[in-house]
Scaffold this motif. Sequence first.
Motif, PDB file in Angstrom:
ATOM      1  N   ARG A   2       0.815  -1.214   0.000  1.00  0.00           N
ATOM      2  CA  ARG A   2       0.000   0.000   0.000  1.00  0.00           C
ATOM      3  C   ARG A   2       0.853   1.271   0.000  1.00  0.00           C
ATOM      4  O   ARG A   2       0.343   2.362  -0.218  1.00  0.00           O
ATOM      5  CB  ARG A   2      -0.910   0.027   1.234  1.00  0.00           C
ATOM      6  CG  ARG A   2      -2.149  -0.830   1.111  1.00  0.00           C
ATOM      7  CD  ARG A   2      -3.253  -0.106   0.341  1.00  0.00           C
ATOM      8  NE  ARG A   2      -4.369  -0.986   0.068  1.00  0.00           N
ATOM      9  CZ  ARG A   2      -5.387  -1.172   0.898  1.00  0.00           C
ATOM     10  NH1 ARG A   2      -5.435  -0.541   2.041  1.00  0.00           N
ATOM     11  NH2 ARG A   2      -6.364  -1.983   0.572  1.00  0.00           N
ATOM     12  N   LEU A  21     -20.073   3.151  15.499  1.00  0.00           N
ATOM     13  CA  LEU A  21     -19.167   3.247  14.356  1.00  0.00           C
ATOM     14  C   LEU A  21     -19.868   3.902  13.178  1.00  0.00           C
ATOM     15  O   LEU A  21     -21.088   3.772  13.017  1.00  0.00           O
ATOM     16  CB  LEU A  21     -18.678   1.851  13.956  1.00  0.00           C
ATOM     17  CG  LEU A  21     -17.841   1.088  14.994  1.00  0.00           C
ATOM     18  CD1 LEU A  21     -17.623  -0.348  14.553  1.00  0.00           C
ATOM     19  CD2 LEU A  21     -16.507   1.785  15.236  1.00  0.00           C
ATOM     20  N   GLU A  22     -19.088   4.547  12.348  1.00  0.00           N
ATOM     21  CA  GLU A  22     -19.641   5.226  11.176  1.00  0.00           C
ATOM     22  C   GLU A  22     -20.060   4.215  10.116  1.00  0.00           C
ATOM     23  O   GLU A  22     -19.331   3.267   9.814  1.00  0.00           O
ATOM     24  CB  GLU A  22     -18.596   6.182  10.591  1.00  0.00           C
ATOM     25  CG  GLU A  22     -19.094   6.948   9.373  1.00  0.00           C
ATOM     26  CD  GLU A  22     -18.009   7.815   8.757  1.00  0.00           C
ATOM     27  OE1 GLU A  22     -17.020   8.118   9.452  1.00  0.00           O
ATOM     28  OE2 GLU A  22     -18.164   8.145   7.577  1.00  0.00           O
ATOM     29  N   ASP A  23     -21.260   4.445   9.559  1.00  0.00           N
ATOM     30  CA  ASP A  23     -21.744   3.628   8.450  1.00  0.00           C
ATOM     31  C   ASP A  23     -21.117   4.159   7.159  1.00  0.00           C
ATOM     32  O   ASP A  23     -21.300   5.334   6.814  1.00  0.00           O
ATOM     33  CB  ASP A  23     -23.276   3.710   8.386  1.00  0.00           C
ATOM     34  CG  ASP A  23     -23.866   2.735   7.373  1.00  0.00           C
ATOM     35  OD1 ASP A  23     -23.364   2.688   6.236  1.00  0.00           O
ATOM     36  OD2 ASP A  23     -24.825   2.028   7.734  1.00  0.00           O
ATOM     37  N   TYR A  24     -20.398   3.294   6.460  1.00  0.00           N
ATOM     38  CA  TYR A  24     -19.714   3.704   5.229  1.00  0.00           C
ATOM     39  C   TYR A  24     -20.682   4.267   4.188  1.00  0.00           C
ATOM     40  O   TYR A  24     -20.378   5.236   3.495  1.00  0.00           O
ATOM     41  CB  TYR A  24     -18.960   2.499   4.653  1.00  0.00           C
ATOM     42  CG  TYR A  24     -18.646   2.595   3.188  1.00  0.00           C
ATOM     43  CD1 TYR A  24     -17.645   3.450   2.724  1.00  0.00           C
ATOM     44  CD2 TYR A  24     -19.352   1.841   2.253  1.00  0.00           C
ATOM     45  CE1 TYR A  24     -17.360   3.535   1.368  1.00  0.00           C
ATOM     46  CE2 TYR A  24     -19.072   1.926   0.908  1.00  0.00           C
ATOM     47  CZ  TYR A  24     -18.078   2.773   0.474  1.00  0.00           C
ATOM     48  OH  TYR A  24     -17.809   2.873  -0.860  1.00  0.00           O
ATOM     49  N   PHE A  51     -13.165  -7.277   8.433  1.00  0.00           N
ATOM     50  CA  PHE A  51     -12.423  -7.505   7.191  1.00  0.00           C
ATOM     51  C   PHE A  51     -11.502  -6.329   6.918  1.00  0.00           C
ATOM     52  O   PHE A  51     -11.608  -5.265   7.543  1.00  0.00           O
ATOM     53  CB  PHE A  51     -13.391  -7.705   6.010  1.00  0.00           C
ATOM     54  CG  PHE A  51     -13.946  -6.415   5.449  1.00  0.00           C
ATOM     55  CD1 PHE A  51     -14.922  -5.698   6.128  1.00  0.00           C
ATOM     56  CD2 PHE A  51     -13.472  -5.903   4.250  1.00  0.00           C
ATOM     57  CE1 PHE A  51     -15.426  -4.501   5.618  1.00  0.00           C
ATOM     58  CE2 PHE A  51     -13.965  -4.716   3.723  1.00  0.00           C
ATOM     59  CZ  PHE A  51     -14.943  -4.012   4.403  1.00  0.00           C
ATOM     60  N   SER A  72      -9.504  -4.566   3.211  1.00  0.00           N
ATOM     61  CA  SER A  72      -9.581  -4.670   1.748  1.00  0.00           C
ATOM     62  C   SER A  72      -8.296  -5.208   1.123  1.00  0.00           C
ATOM     63  O   SER A  72      -8.286  -5.544  -0.052  1.00  0.00           O
ATOM     64  CB  SER A  72      -9.898  -3.299   1.145  1.00  0.00           C
ATOM     65  OG  SER A  72      -8.824  -2.410   1.364  1.00  0.00           O
ATOM     66  N   ARG A 103     -12.332   4.937   3.047  1.00  0.00           N
ATOM     67  CA  ARG A 103     -13.462   4.969   2.118  1.00  0.00           C
ATOM     68  C   ARG A 103     -13.108   4.532   0.698  1.00  0.00           C
ATOM     69  O   ARG A 103     -13.812   3.689   0.114  1.00  0.00           O
ATOM     70  CB  ARG A 103     -14.118   6.342   2.137  1.00  0.00           C
ATOM     71  CG  ARG A 103     -14.932   6.581   3.406  1.00  0.00           C
ATOM     72  CD  ARG A 103     -15.375   8.014   3.555  1.00  0.00           C
ATOM     73  NE  ARG A 103     -15.923   8.259   4.879  1.00  0.00           N
ATOM     74  CZ  ARG A 103     -15.190   8.415   5.979  1.00  0.00           C
ATOM     75  NH1 ARG A 103     -13.869   8.378   5.910  1.00  0.00           N
ATOM     76  NH2 ARG A 103     -15.751   8.600   7.152  1.00  0.00           N
ATOM     77  N   GLU A 113     -10.764   2.655  -0.285  1.00  0.00           N
ATOM     78  CA  GLU A 113     -10.389   1.232  -0.269  1.00  0.00           C
ATOM     79  C   GLU A 113     -11.632   0.360  -0.162  1.00  0.00           C
ATOM     80  O   GLU A 113     -11.746  -0.669  -0.836  1.00  0.00           O
ATOM     81  CB  GLU A 113      -9.448   0.944   0.916  1.00  0.00           C
ATOM     82  CG  GLU A 113      -8.220   1.831   0.993  1.00  0.00           C
ATOM     83  CD  GLU A 113      -7.297   1.690  -0.212  1.00  0.00           C
ATOM     84  OE1 GLU A 113      -7.458   0.727  -0.978  1.00  0.00           O
ATOM     85  OE2 GLU A 113      -6.422   2.557  -0.376  1.00  0.00           O
ATOM     86  N   VAL A 114     -12.564   0.790   0.700  1.00  0.00           N
ATOM     87  CA  VAL A 114     -13.809   0.023   0.863  1.00  0.00           C
ATOM     88  C   VAL A 114     -14.625   0.065  -0.428  1.00  0.00           C
ATOM     89  O   VAL A 114     -15.192  -0.943  -0.858  1.00  0.00           O
ATOM     90  CB  VAL A 114     -14.624   0.574   2.053  1.00  0.00           C
ATOM     91  CG1 VAL A 114     -16.010  -0.071   2.103  1.00  0.00           C
ATOM     92  CG2 VAL A 114     -13.881   0.320   3.362  1.00  0.00           C
ATOM     93  N   GLU A 115     -14.646   1.219  -1.057  1.00  0.00           N
ATOM     94  CA  GLU A 115     -15.399   1.361  -2.315  1.00  0.00           C
ATOM     95  C   GLU A 115     -14.848   0.395  -3.368  1.00  0.00           C
ATOM     96  O   GLU A 115     -15.609  -0.319  -4.034  1.00  0.00           O
ATOM     97  CB  GLU A 115     -15.306   2.804  -2.824  1.00  0.00           C
ATOM     98  CG  GLU A 115     -16.107   3.032  -4.091  1.00  0.00           C
ATOM     99  CD  GLU A 115     -16.050   4.488  -4.535  1.00  0.00           C
ATOM    100  OE1 GLU A 115     -15.291   5.273  -3.928  1.00  0.00           O
ATOM    101  OE2 GLU A 115     -16.751   4.827  -5.489  1.00  0.00           O
ATOM    102  N   LEU A 161     -17.172   1.417   9.624  1.00  0.00           N
ATOM    103  CA  LEU A 161     -15.753   1.768   9.542  1.00  0.00           C
ATOM    104  C   LEU A 161     -15.163   1.848  10.949  1.00  0.00           C
ATOM    105  O   LEU A 161     -15.665   2.593  11.793  1.00  0.00           O
ATOM    106  CB  LEU A 161     -15.573   3.112   8.826  1.00  0.00           C
ATOM    107  CG  LEU A 161     -16.168   3.208   7.421  1.00  0.00           C
ATOM    108  CD1 LEU A 161     -15.965   4.622   6.854  1.00  0.00           C
ATOM    109  CD2 LEU A 161     -15.549   2.171   6.484  1.00  0.00           C
TER     110      LEU A 161
END
Lengths: 371, 90
Positions: free
Chosen positions: A56, A344-347, A368, A370, B23, B25-27, B41
Amino acid sequence: MAATGEREDPAFPVGAACRIDSRSPWRQVAEIPVGLDPEGIAVDVARRRAFVACSRSDFVSVVDLDKHEVVAEIQTGAEPIDIGLDVQTGRVFTADAHSDQVTVIDSATLEVETALPVGGYPSGLTHVPEFRRLYVGNSLGSTMSVIDLDTLETVATVDAEPGAGAIGVDPTRGLVICVNFVAASANFYDAGSFEEVGRLELGTGTCAIGIVPERGEAFIVNSIAGTVSLVDLDAIEVVDETRTGQAPVGLTVAPAHDRIYVTNRGAGTLSVLGVADRQEWSQIPVGNGPGGVVVDPYDGRIFVANAGSQTVSIVEDLLAAKPPAQVVEEASPWLGNKLPSFALEDYRTGERRTNRDWAEKKYILNFFASW
Amino acid sequence: MREGARSGLEVVLVDIWEGTEPRPEVERFCEMWGIKGPILLDPAGELATTLGVRGVPTNVVVDSDGTIRAFGAARLDELEQAIDDLYGRA
């Protein structure tokens, strides 16, 4: 190895805080912060350095093995995943997945020498000094690139299957084995002609391989299936399957060839598996989300790249042989207890979500990442 | 996760340990794998740390009274067993 059976070596005192149980001694030497999502590791024994592909961060972290600190960062292509060092030329190679290339680094000057185009999304590589060859598994290209270690010319591009990545080579049988993550298979090639001489269906998510030539065996990790397959290299057939910890992804063979080390990405541990008995001898805690693993041939220490922690763990396996009892994984102390409160924040919506949103419902929290 | 959806259980994804702004990365991840449903998150991994999560994937199966019934269950057969246990199926 520094210990025999249950006896501890006083040179490596093993305290209660750093063991799973009395039959599986280990010692944590260091945990070193590196770049983001470290995956592959290569050890430069002569210069006492480790090269860590930080996928990354798009660079290689260079770790001083005496000071246990990063001394340089070398820019590569995008998303370097796997890495290898050819001692004869002093070249370090990285498989840069998002650049479809292999970056070549001079390990003496720590400068990039060149970049070599390969197939789509190279994610694994292995070099074989005896053959003077570098093999690269191209996941999206479904191919294997074969590169001359001295001239850096591509001498062949061989058809493999979707998810081609990790590659194992048995020099004594002249076999090259390409492991295909998506296809859950392995292709076997003649090392001279690159003709396919065999193919195996494996467990889901095949992603790493280690060879024990004198036994005619290959160990292949199936990450989603959560197993390690034992392959007879003469018959080209799977002869056994062993469970490890959660989500195994990395594998290396110990220098003595009596055991293999398997990283369990889902558990934050390193499994020690006996080669002869295929039993799990112990589990060594490492960092979060471990992946790449190598052994330093200088002192036998094990290096593990922890994608979740963004660190490299250096540990010692102090088992001299198979322990008298199998290791039992400890259950989470949270089992049977209430889930702690969270907010927690909802994406998708940006709103704060709490336990109350799922009150009186049965549900699964799936943690998880990514990478 | 497929097993969870099949059983009627809601599966709540919790993204952790990206090491960077999560964000995008999740997308990318959701597009690649066609993931629907709620995603929370936890960039600092606070809930993960509290629960002792040390790897991914980790599944935490929660009963209707908030009790944790299974932890880990990365393998499909383990998850199936955990769901069967949750519903009291033999």
